[in-house]
Scaffold this motif. Structure first.
Motif, PDB file in Angstrom:
ATOM      1  N   LEU A   1     -15.847 -17.936  98.305  1.00  0.00           N
ATOM      2  CA  LEU A   1     -15.289 -16.973  99.249  1.00  0.00           C
ATOM      3  C   LEU A   1     -13.869 -17.323  99.680  1.00  0.00           C
ATOM      4  CD1 LEU A   1     -18.354 -16.200 101.552  1.00  0.00           C
ATOM      5  CD2 LEU A   1     -17.346 -14.757  99.798  1.00  0.00           C
ATOM      6  N   VAL A   2     -13.496 -18.594  99.561  1.00  0.00           N
ATOM      7  CA  VAL A   2     -12.126 -19.005  99.883  1.00  0.00           C
ATOM      8  C   VAL A   2     -11.653 -19.993  98.824  1.00  0.00           C
ATOM      9  CG1 VAL A   2     -12.522 -18.729 102.372  1.00  0.00           C
ATOM     10  CG2 VAL A   2     -12.780 -20.994 101.334  1.00  0.00           C
ATOM     11  N   ARG A   3     -10.330 -20.197  98.785  1.00  0.00           N
ATOM     12  CA  ARG A   3      -9.767 -21.221  97.906  1.00  0.00           C
ATOM     13  C   ARG A   3      -8.770 -22.033  98.717  1.00  0.00           C
ATOM     14  NH1 ARG A   3      -6.554 -16.771  96.948  1.00  0.00           N
ATOM     15  NH2 ARG A   3      -4.303 -17.165  96.917  1.00  0.00           N
ATOM     16  N   THR A   4      -8.647 -23.304  98.393  1.00  0.00           N
ATOM     17  CA  THR A   4      -7.707 -24.187  99.079  1.00  0.00           C
ATOM     18  C   THR A   4      -6.564 -24.532  98.120  1.00  0.00           C
ATOM     19  OG1 THR A   4      -9.461 -25.146 100.437  1.00  0.00           O
ATOM     20  CG2 THR A   4      -7.408 -26.391 100.261  1.00  0.00           C
ATOM     21  N   GLU A   5      -5.344 -24.320  98.568  1.00  0.00           N
ATOM     22  CA  GLU A   5      -4.172 -24.652  97.774  1.00  0.00           C
ATOM     23  C   GLU A   5      -3.439 -25.801  98.447  1.00  0.00           C
ATOM     24  OE1 GLU A   5      -1.687 -21.323  96.995  1.00  0.00           O
ATOM     25  OE2 GLU A   5      -3.332 -20.048  96.271  1.00  0.00           O
ATOM     26  N   ALA A   6      -3.147 -26.838  97.676  1.00  0.00           N
ATOM     27  CA  ALA A   6      -2.471 -28.014  98.209  1.00  0.00           C
ATOM     28  C   ALA A   6      -1.147 -27.637  98.873  1.00  0.00           C
ATOM     29  CB  ALA A   6      -2.207 -29.017  97.081  1.00  0.00           C
ATOM     30  N   ARG A   7      -0.945 -28.137 100.089  1.00  0.00           N
ATOM     31  CA  ARG A   7       0.276 -27.955 100.881  1.00  0.00           C
ATOM     32  C   ARG A   7       0.529 -26.490 101.290  1.00  0.00           C
ATOM     33  NH1 ARG A   7       1.439 -31.496  96.949  1.00  0.00           N
ATOM     34  NH2 ARG A   7       2.461 -29.903  95.669  1.00  0.00           N
ATOM     35  N   ARG A   8      -0.433 -25.604 100.982  1.00  0.00           N
ATOM     36  CA  ARG A   8      -0.258 -24.196 101.369  1.00  0.00           C
ATOM     37  C   ARG A   8      -1.333 -23.727 102.347  1.00  0.00           C
ATOM     38  NH1 ARG A   8       0.013 -19.770  97.678  1.00  0.00           N
ATOM     39  NH2 ARG A   8       1.154 -18.792  99.404  1.00  0.00           N
ATOM     40  N   GLY A   9      -2.570 -24.212 102.150  1.00  0.00           N
ATOM     41  CA  GLY A   9      -3.625 -23.837 103.078  1.00  0.00           C
ATOM     42  C   GLY A   9      -4.828 -23.215 102.404  1.00  0.00           C
ATOM     43  N   VAL A  10      -5.628 -22.515 103.221  1.00  0.00           N
ATOM     44  CA  VAL A  10      -6.879 -21.909 102.771  1.00  0.00           C
ATOM     45  C   VAL A  10      -6.710 -20.392 102.736  1.00  0.00           C
ATOM     46  CG1 VAL A  10      -9.337 -21.626 103.268  1.00  0.00           C
ATOM     47  CG2 VAL A  10      -8.201 -23.801 103.787  1.00  0.00           C
TER      48      VAL A  10
END
Length: 214
Positions: free
Chosen positions: A48-57
């Motif tokens: 349902l969500v994805r986490t991107e390094a240094r960018r957020g959720v």
């Protein structure tokens, strides 16, 4: 916390691609960021969500995904309704009839949690009567989404009434052991509900999603 955020995403309160600010969510819900982080990890495992390094959720769920899941569910459940109609007995007819009576009362009194519980019990009974255990297992992976969708959609009085009429129609076909009609009515019910949910939660039509008039 996890369930609350999941419901919010499936209900369209967070849009696809929207960034989730953990601190703001924590402040809004009156909790620390720790349970929010834990919930987000669970949501990520569910896709349902994805986490991107240094960018957020960021939210991954969209109207398109919601309707595609409904297409899969409709295909499976309509087949199960077809088979269940062939396997109806006086005992299973009485079981489903009792559920329909309870749903009528809950719908009349607007008891949302009870309507959702009975809705799921009704579909579950049809699954069991069909004996299609493999198909039922294929549905297991999206039960959490189906539950959240029901809560979002059935909060609308008109949707509760429409859902009950469709459930009663499905029961009538099952009780008559009319497999083709039970299959058609189950498919129509699930896709109609999905169209309404996508429009209500995401403000999108099937034409916008390139699914035409399914």
């Amino acid at each position: 916390m996890h369930e609350r955020l999941r419901r919010s995403i499936v209900a369209g309160r967070f849009k696809s691609g929207e960034r989730i600010n953990e601190r703001q969510v924590a402040e809004m819900l009156g909790v620390s960021t720790t349970p929010v982080k834990d919930a987000i990890r669970m949501l990520e495992s569910e896709g349902l969500v994805r986490t991107e390094a240094r960018r957020g959720v960021f939210v991954e769920f969209s109207g398109r995904q919601a309707f595609e899941m409904a297409l899969g569910r409709a295909a499976l459940e309509s087949v199960m309704a077809h088979i269940a109609a062939k396997r109806m007995t006086p005992a299973t007819i009485a079981e489903l009839s009792a559920l329909i009576d309870a749903m009528a009362e809950a719908t009349e009194h607007g008891a949302l949690e009870e309507i959702v519980r009975l809705n799921e019990a009704y579909h579950g009974a049809i699954h069991r009567i069909s004996g299609c255990r493999y198909l039922e297992r294929r549905l297991d992976g999206q039960r959490m989404y189906d539950h959240a969708q029901r809560l979002a959609l059935l909060g609308e009085p008109g949707q509760r009434d429409a859902g009950f009429v469709e459930h009663k129609g499905i029961f009538d076909a099952l009780a008559a052991r009319d497999s083709a009609l039970a299959e058609a009515r189950m498919k129509r019910h699930i896709l109609r509900s999905a169209r309404e949910h996508v429009q209500l939660a995401f403000g999108e039509s099937l034409e916008e999603l390139d699914y035409g008039d399914r």
